[in-house]
Design a protein around this motif. Sequence first.
Motif, PDB file in Angstrom:
ATOM      1  N   LEU A   8       0.749  -1.290   0.118  1.00 18.37           N
ATOM      2  CA  LEU A   8      -0.120   0.054   0.093  1.00 18.37           C
ATOM      3  C   LEU A   8       0.941   1.268   0.155  1.00 18.37           C
ATOM      4  N   PHE A   9       2.137   1.232   0.448  1.00 18.84           N
ATOM      5  CA  PHE A   9       3.031   2.229   0.427  1.00 18.84           C
ATOM      6  C   PHE A   9       3.680   2.488  -0.911  1.00 18.84           C
ATOM      7  N   ASP A  10       3.880   1.424  -1.737  1.00 17.12           N
ATOM      8  CA  ASP A  10       4.369   1.436  -3.036  1.00 17.12           C
ATOM      9  C   ASP A  10       3.850   2.764  -3.547  1.00 17.12           C
ATOM     10  N   PRO A  11       4.923   3.775  -4.179  1.00 19.53           N
ATOM     11  CA  PRO A  11       4.289   4.953  -4.860  1.00 19.53           C
ATOM     12  C   PRO A  11       3.449   4.917  -5.810  1.00 19.53           C
ATOM     13  N   LEU A  12       3.578   3.809  -6.801  1.00 16.85           N
ATOM     14  CA  LEU A  12       2.854   3.444  -7.893  1.00 16.85           C
ATOM     15  C   LEU A  12       1.398   3.349  -7.529  1.00 16.85           C
ATOM     16  N   VAL A  13       1.252   2.327  -6.614  1.00 18.25           N
ATOM     17  CA  VAL A  13      -0.087   1.882  -6.101  1.00 18.25           C
ATOM     18  C   VAL A  13      -0.775   3.067  -5.577  1.00 18.25           C
ATOM     19  N   ARG A  14      -0.101   3.928  -4.645  1.00 16.26           N
ATOM     20  CA  ARG A  14      -0.697   5.094  -4.061  1.00 16.26           C
ATOM     21  C   ARG A  14      -1.199   6.247  -5.155  1.00 16.26           C
ATOM     22  N   LEU A  15      -0.348   6.513  -6.319  1.00 12.92           N
ATOM     23  CA  LEU A  15      -0.672   7.234  -7.330  1.00 12.92           C
ATOM     24  C   LEU A  15      -1.872   6.783  -7.947  1.00 12.92           C
ATOM     25  N   LEU A  16      -2.117   5.273  -8.291  1.00  6.30           N
ATOM     26  CA  LEU A  16      -3.260   4.833  -8.879  1.00  6.30           C
ATOM     27  C   LEU A  16      -4.451   4.869  -8.214  1.00  6.30           C
ATOM     28  N   LEU A  17      -4.374   4.645  -7.109  1.00  3.50           N
ATOM     29  CA  LEU A  17      -5.532   4.874  -6.104  1.00  3.50           C
ATOM     30  C   LEU A  17      -5.926   6.282  -6.062  1.00  3.50           C
ATOM     31  N   LEU A  18      -5.005   7.114  -6.177  1.00  2.00           N
ATOM     32  CA  LEU A  18      -5.210   8.669  -5.968  1.00  2.00           C
ATOM     33  C   LEU A  18      -5.830   8.963  -7.246  1.00  2.00           C
ATOM     34  N   ALA A  19      -5.542   8.451  -8.471  1.00  2.00           N
ATOM     35  CA  ALA A  19      -6.155   8.903  -9.582  1.00  2.00           C
ATOM     36  C   ALA A  19      -7.517   8.271  -9.818  1.00  2.00           C
ATOM     37  N   ILE A  20      -7.901   7.146  -9.344  1.00  2.00           N
ATOM     38  CA  ILE A  20      -9.313   6.370  -9.359  1.00  2.00           C
ATOM     39  C   ILE A  20      -9.970   7.305  -8.442  1.00  2.00           C
ATOM     40  N   LEU A  21      -9.632   7.746  -7.314  1.00  2.00           N
ATOM     41  CA  LEU A  21     -10.504   8.572  -6.496  1.00  2.00           C
ATOM     42  C   LEU A  21     -10.774  10.030  -7.156  1.00  2.00           C
ATOM     43  N   LEU A  22      -9.640  10.501  -7.651  1.00  2.00           N
ATOM     44  CA  LEU A  22      -9.995  11.863  -8.344  1.00  2.00           C
ATOM     45  C   LEU A  22     -10.836  11.857  -9.588  1.00  2.00           C
ATOM     46  N   ALA A  23     -10.861  10.618 -10.149  1.00  2.00           N
ATOM     47  CA  ALA A  23     -11.620  10.457 -11.138  1.00  2.00           C
ATOM     48  C   ALA A  23     -13.029  10.162 -10.823  1.00  2.00           C
ATOM     49  N   SER A  24     -13.294   9.656  -9.582  1.00  2.00           N
ATOM     50  CA  SER A  24     -14.490   9.383  -9.177  1.00  2.00           C
ATOM     51  C   SER A  24     -15.203  10.573  -8.515  1.00  2.00           C
ATOM     52  N   VAL A  25     -14.317  11.338  -8.016  1.00  6.26           N
ATOM     53  CA  VAL A  25     -14.818  12.642  -7.448  1.00  6.26           C
ATOM     54  C   VAL A  25     -14.968  13.876  -8.469  1.00  6.26           C
ATOM     55  N   LEU A  26     -13.974  13.926  -9.193  1.00  6.55           N
ATOM     56  CA  LEU A  26     -13.979  15.162  -9.816  1.00  6.55           C
ATOM     57  C   LEU A  26     -13.427  14.580 -11.696  1.00  6.55           C
ATOM     58  N   PRO A  27     -14.256  13.832 -12.128  1.00 10.73           N
ATOM     59  CA  PRO A  27     -13.775  13.241 -13.576  1.00 10.73           C
ATOM     60  C   PRO A  27     -13.710  14.596 -14.557  1.00 10.73           C
ATOM     61  N   VAL A  28     -12.793  14.480 -15.363  1.00 10.95           N
ATOM     62  CA  VAL A  28     -12.877  15.441 -16.391  1.00 10.95           C
ATOM     63  C   VAL A  28     -13.995  15.305 -17.330  1.00 10.95           C
ATOM     64  N   PRO A 297     -10.132  -4.655 -14.664  1.00 13.31           N
ATOM     65  CA  PRO A 297      -9.491  -6.159 -14.473  1.00 13.31           C
ATOM     66  C   PRO A 297      -8.046  -5.973 -14.344  1.00 13.31           C
ATOM     67  N   VAL A 298      -7.507  -5.266 -15.079  1.00 15.69           N
ATOM     68  CA  VAL A 298      -6.128  -4.754 -15.082  1.00 15.69           C
ATOM     69  C   VAL A 298      -5.413  -4.248 -13.984  1.00 15.69           C
ATOM     70  N   LEU A 299      -6.274  -3.151 -13.146  1.00 20.49           N
ATOM     71  CA  LEU A 299      -5.970  -2.525 -12.212  1.00 20.49           C
ATOM     72  C   LEU A 299      -6.031  -3.556 -10.987  1.00 20.49           C
ATOM     73  N   ILE A 300      -7.148  -4.059 -10.922  1.00 27.36           N
ATOM     74  CA  ILE A 300      -7.269  -5.110  -9.874  1.00 27.36           C
ATOM     75  C   ILE A 300      -6.083  -6.087  -9.724  1.00 27.36           C
ATOM     76  N   TYR A 301      -5.828  -6.931 -11.242  1.00 26.35           N
ATOM     77  CA  TYR A 301      -4.774  -7.724 -10.953  1.00 26.35           C
ATOM     78  C   TYR A 301      -3.367  -7.122 -10.814  1.00 26.35           C
ATOM     79  N   HIS A 302      -3.115  -5.825 -11.026  1.00 29.68           N
ATOM     80  CA  HIS A 302      -1.984  -5.447 -10.946  1.00 29.68           C
ATOM     81  C   HIS A 302      -1.689  -5.259  -9.328  1.00 29.68           C
ATOM     82  N   LEU A 303      -2.740  -4.652  -8.610  1.00 28.42           N
ATOM     83  CA  LEU A 303      -2.758  -4.526  -7.102  1.00 28.42           C
ATOM     84  C   LEU A 303      -2.560  -5.789  -6.394  1.00 28.42           C
TER      85      LEU A 303
END
Length: 322
Positions: A8-28, A297-303
């Motif tokens: 969970l402290f892997d920088p890429l995992v944190r960035l991916l989770l942040l991207a998903i959260l941001l897209a959910s709250v503030l999608p472009v 599915p790719v994101l879930i698999y990656h984590l």
Amino acid sequence: MIARLAILFDPLVRLLLLAILLASVLPVTGEGRAIARIVSDGAIFLLFLLNGLRLPRRQVAEGMRNLRFLLPLVVWVFGLMAFAGLAAAGMASLQLPASVALGFVFLGVLPSTVQSATAYSSIAGGNVAASVVAAAVLNILGVFITAPLIGILASSGMPGIDLGGLQRIALILLLPFVIGQVLQGWLGGLVADNRKLVSWMDRIAIAIAVYVAFSGAVQQGLWSLISLPEWGVLMSLVGFMLAFGFFGAWWLAALLRLDPADRVSFLFAGAQKSIAMGAPLASVLFPPATAGLVLLPVLIYHLLQLVISAPVAARLSRGASG
């Protein structure tokens, strides 16, 4: 447990989770979507330029001589894993949206990771040089193989790939990679001397691609489109892909009678799938409204592959030292 929590402290995992959260709250949305896609394309161009700059041509050429290791790995990654993805997609199409079902085909034909497959091979006592070269070769082949395979394997009920995306692959993925290879003699040292900065540029480029893709999915009603029981089906099918990937790669390496170090490298190169390739390819191949669902599915698999790989590598390391 500590190794799993550390994921969970892997920088890429944190960035991916942040991207998903941001897209959910503030999608472009609206006009901003076109601008965001230009930014995403620019980030992907930079990502593959950096890949071209840091991947030594000599290393790839030397690694390709180990055909006893490399050829079965290519067949496994783009052949047997592709058919596993097709089987999962067939089951998914019974209960999940067509775009998500297509995501399992996409997952099946993706190449291996580079950094994590190499890192876990090193921890587990594998052949690190073989891991680096194999992952590099698989990712180069993935640019040419993944898109045609999706077109061949996707059923008529699934969304088609954006044909214009094939041209964009040449412009946004292949062209910068070739430029990087050409300029490697002049700029390769600069990239090697600034590995930490380059690594963060990689992660940010991937996160931008995920954010833009998931914004489209959120606009299509992602969180209401998939019910709680359907999420259970999705997780079960990803679990099937993980079990097939890890057990199958380990069994095939044993069947080939590879030496222990090569068998470990075959395991991680064969079982892991690359979000670094998946996110850019999805944003290039599929329309914005489809890309986020295909990428799910790719994101879930990656984590989950990271969660699984940590204890597996630790156990193999103990076995090798014992």
